[in-house]
Design a protein around this motif. Sequence first.
Motif, mmCIF file in Angstrom:
data_model
loop_
_atom_site.group_PDB
_atom_site.id
_atom_site.type_symbol
_atom_site.label_atom_id
_atom_site.label_comp_id
_atom_site.label_asym_id
_atom_site.label_seq_id
_atom_site.Cartn_x
_atom_site.Cartn_y
_atom_site.Cartn_z
ATOM 1 N N SER A 46 -40.834 51.483 80.499
ATOM 2 C CA SER A 46 -39.759 51.641 79.520
ATOM 3 C C SER A 46 -39.826 53.074 79.017
ATOM 4 C CB SER A 46 -39.918 50.660 78.360
ATOM 5 O OG SER A 46 -39.762 49.323 78.788
ATOM 6 N N GLU A 47 -38.690 53.613 78.595
ATOM 7 C CA GLU A 47 -38.654 55.018 78.194
ATOM 8 C C GLU A 47 -37.840 55.205 76.920
ATOM 9 O OE1 GLU A 47 -36.571 57.367 81.099
ATOM 10 O OE2 GLU A 47 -34.694 56.270 80.829
ATOM 11 N N VAL A 48 -38.196 56.243 76.191
ATOM 12 C CA VAL A 48 -37.377 56.755 75.102
ATOM 13 C C VAL A 48 -37.255 58.261 75.335
ATOM 14 C CG1 VAL A 48 -37.150 57.130 72.628
ATOM 15 C CG2 VAL A 48 -38.143 55.002 73.463
ATOM 16 N N ILE A 49 -36.026 58.750 75.479
ATOM 17 C CA ILE A 49 -35.767 60.167 75.669
ATOM 18 C C ILE A 49 -34.976 60.650 74.460
ATOM 19 C CG2 ILE A 49 -34.858 61.953 77.195
ATOM 20 C CD1 ILE A 49 -36.975 60.248 78.527
ATOM 21 N N ILE A 50 -35.595 61.476 73.615
ATOM 22 C CA ILE A 50 -34.979 61.907 72.362
ATOM 23 C C ILE A 50 -34.521 63.356 72.494
ATOM 24 C CG2 ILE A 50 -35.248 62.077 69.868
ATOM 25 C CD1 ILE A 50 -37.751 60.333 70.146
ATOM 26 N N PRO A 51 -33.219 63.623 72.374
ATOM 27 C CA PRO A 51 -32.750 65.015 72.419
ATOM 28 C C PRO A 51 -33.343 65.815 71.262
ATOM 29 C CG PRO A 51 -30.918 63.461 72.607
ATOM 30 C CD PRO A 51 -32.116 62.673 72.187
ATOM 31 N N VAL A 52 -33.572 67.114 71.497
ATOM 32 C CA VAL A 52 -34.125 67.958 70.448
ATOM 33 C C VAL A 52 -33.488 69.335 70.502
ATOM 34 C CG1 VAL A 52 -36.078 68.721 71.880
ATOM 35 C CG2 VAL A 52 -36.260 68.841 69.407
ATOM 36 N N LEU A 74 -46.216 52.637 68.017
ATOM 37 C CA LEU A 74 -45.729 51.257 68.078
ATOM 38 C C LEU A 74 -46.671 50.390 68.911
ATOM 39 C CD1 LEU A 74 -41.898 51.926 68.556
ATOM 40 C CD2 LEU A 74 -43.103 51.351 66.433
ATOM 41 N N GLN A 75 -46.685 49.106 68.611
ATOM 42 C CA GLN A 75 -47.687 48.225 69.217
ATOM 43 C C GLN A 75 -47.115 47.169 70.163
ATOM 44 O OE1 GLN A 75 -51.026 48.722 68.681
ATOM 45 N NE2 GLN A 75 -50.350 50.548 67.566
ATOM 46 N N THR A 76 -45.798 46.975 70.190
ATOM 47 C CA THR A 76 -45.239 45.885 70.990
ATOM 48 C C THR A 76 -44.119 46.379 71.890
ATOM 49 O OG1 THR A 76 -43.549 45.285 69.363
ATOM 50 C CG2 THR A 76 -45.743 44.298 69.101
ATOM 51 N N TYR A 77 -43.837 45.587 72.923
ATOM 52 C CA TYR A 77 -42.702 45.891 73.800
ATOM 53 C C TYR A 77 -41.396 45.837 73.012
ATOM 54 C CZ TYR A 77 -45.968 45.015 77.678
ATOM 55 O OH TYR A 77 -47.027 45.059 78.549
ATOM 56 N N GLU A 78 -41.293 44.849 72.125
ATOM 57 C CA GLU A 78 -40.049 44.679 71.381
ATOM 58 C C GLU A 78 -39.773 45.881 70.483
ATOM 59 O OE1 GLU A 78 -42.488 42.495 71.600
ATOM 60 O OE2 GLU A 78 -41.572 40.931 72.841
ATOM 61 N N ALA A 79 -40.796 46.380 69.826
ATOM 62 C CA ALA A 79 -40.609 47.527 68.931
ATOM 63 C C ALA A 79 -40.217 48.774 69.713
ATOM 64 C CB ALA A 79 -41.894 47.781 68.138
ATOM 65 N N PHE A 80 -40.827 48.955 70.875
ATOM 66 C CA PHE A 80 -40.485 50.121 71.697
ATOM 67 C C PHE A 80 -39.046 50.020 72.205
ATOM 68 C CE2 PHE A 80 -40.476 52.820 75.469
ATOM 69 C CZ PHE A 80 -41.159 53.948 75.022
ATOM 70 N N GLU A 135 -49.394 50.095 76.856
ATOM 71 C CA GLU A 135 -49.716 51.357 76.187
ATOM 72 C C GLU A 135 -48.537 52.318 76.248
ATOM 73 O OE1 GLU A 135 -53.303 54.724 76.172
ATOM 74 O OE2 GLU A 135 -53.184 53.216 77.761
ATOM 75 N N ILE A 136 -48.407 53.141 75.213
ATOM 76 C CA ILE A 136 -47.333 54.135 75.120
ATOM 77 C C ILE A 136 -47.938 55.521 75.264
ATOM 78 C CG2 ILE A 136 -45.529 55.115 73.631
ATOM 79 C CD1 ILE A 136 -45.412 52.353 72.241
ATOM 80 N N PHE A 167 -43.158 57.034 77.221
ATOM 81 C CA PHE A 167 -43.107 55.963 78.207
ATOM 82 C C PHE A 167 -44.066 54.847 77.813
ATOM 83 C CE2 PHE A 167 -41.892 59.810 80.402
ATOM 84 C CZ PHE A 167 -40.754 59.426 81.086
ATOM 85 N N GLN A 168 -43.639 53.621 78.059
ATOM 86 C CA GLN A 168 -44.502 52.462 77.856
ATOM 87 C C GLN A 168 -44.706 51.774 79.205
ATOM 88 O OE1 GLN A 168 -42.969 49.017 75.633
ATOM 89 N NE2 GLN A 168 -44.908 48.962 74.516
ATOM 90 N N MET A 169 -45.964 51.520 79.539
ATOM 91 C CA MET A 169 -46.283 50.864 80.806
ATOM 92 C C MET A 169 -46.090 49.358 80.679
ATOM 93 S SD MET A 169 -47.292 50.913 83.928
ATOM 94 C CE MET A 169 -48.052 52.506 84.262
ATOM 95 N N ARG A 170 -45.278 48.814 81.584
ATOM 96 C CA ARG A 170 -45.065 47.363 81.603
ATOM 97 C C ARG A 170 -45.681 46.703 82.821
ATOM 98 N NH1 ARG A 170 -39.307 48.032 82.036
ATOM 99 N NH2 ARG A 170 -39.164 45.815 82.526
ATOM 100 N N GLY A 171 -46.032 47.493 83.827
ATOM 101 C CA GLY A 171 -46.654 46.892 85.004
ATOM 102 C C GLY A 171 -46.870 47.888 86.128
#
Length: 421
Positions: free
Chosen positions: A185-191, A209-215, A257-258, A271-275
């Motif tokens: 999963s990814e978060v790309i924040i413009p700056v 953040l600690q959970t998949y849902e929060a990310f 993990e993020i 990035f968050q590793m899901r598998g």
Amino acid sequence: MRKILTPLLHTLSRSTGAICLAASLGLVPMAGLAPAPVAAQGLFAPAITVNGDVVTQFELEQRIQLLRLLNAPGDQVKLAREALIEDRLKTQAAKTLDVTVAPEDVQAGIDEMARRANMSTDEFIQALKQGGVSQETVRDFVKSSLLWRDYIGTRYGARARPTPAEIDRALGQAGRGGGLQVLLSEVIIPVTPQTLDQVDALAADIADLQTYEAFSSAAAQYSASNSRVNGGRLDWMPLSRLPGALQPVILGLKKGEISTPLMLPNAVALFQMRGVREGSVVEPRYAKIDYAAYYIPGGRGPEGLAAAQQVLNRVDTCDDLYGVAKGQPPEVLERKSVAPAEIPRDVALELSKLDKGETSIALTRNNGQTLVLLMLCGRTADVAADATREQISQGLVEQRLKSYAESLLAQLKADALIEDQ
């Protein structure tokens, strides 16, 4: 001056934890900038003490001046203060293991910086002096960096070395022999320079953040990537498609993990590793990536996004973009076929998620004022380009040492007695 000092800025940014790349800062030379005035009698008065070690007012003014020369965004006094505190902590840590740096190694570090600026060492030092930064300031800066590098290598080097099985896994040779695939999963924040401080704080919060849902919620709210509509979740992807510098970072993540915030031109990525799994087919490495970039005024504002959607409605292939750009200045459309290492990191990351003919509008240029419509035109495989075991091993070691260094520095700062004078 910009070309000369960009390597320094990149290192300074990393040392203070600021989320930025020299390429995204909009640096401009500051001709005629004079050193900030400091009363002569106060030059060497204490400004900060770090576990009893003094940072003088002169050192603080020199670091501030360097940041001013670079036109670095944000609170330059704060950035300079944090960098000098970290320098003291690194030096103190190095002393606990009797780690030292020979004068000739420090000089070699300065010489290397000059070479990267295509200058002789004397020319490099003179250019800094003209901007009010002394040679001793540069020498101390290089020495601190080398001490920390050697200390981290001494303390964690053995622990960071990967096992043969880990190298096999990274090469995609374990299990059935297929290529390694990752589910991210990814978060790309413009700056932009104006939003750097806010994005820095936001990215740090997301990294905690600690959970998949929060990310996923953060991705939906803040990410500029196409994946935001799916909570930042990407499909299974061959590891080899990711930019080479990013692969060890991803491999170092445990499930859930993020990553730490990663600096890209005009953006910050997490990035968050899901598998992780072995694919049935080895994904080839590539000699050339063919892609097109169409530049649209308005950035990610309503007009820019609307114009991008109009283009997307008209194109199916890269060749269709020539018709869209007809009659416009030639610079609005770029078509490139280059080696993966030659592609800007943010572009390479977006292309890794695309198949031929697919598009992305996640990127911007010109401090966020120009939207980039990116399209993958094709990939040319190069089976001879596979990474060697040694290259993979070195990449894993570097990533692990970086992680150890960041964690240790955070702990040292938390435990330190830091006092402003």
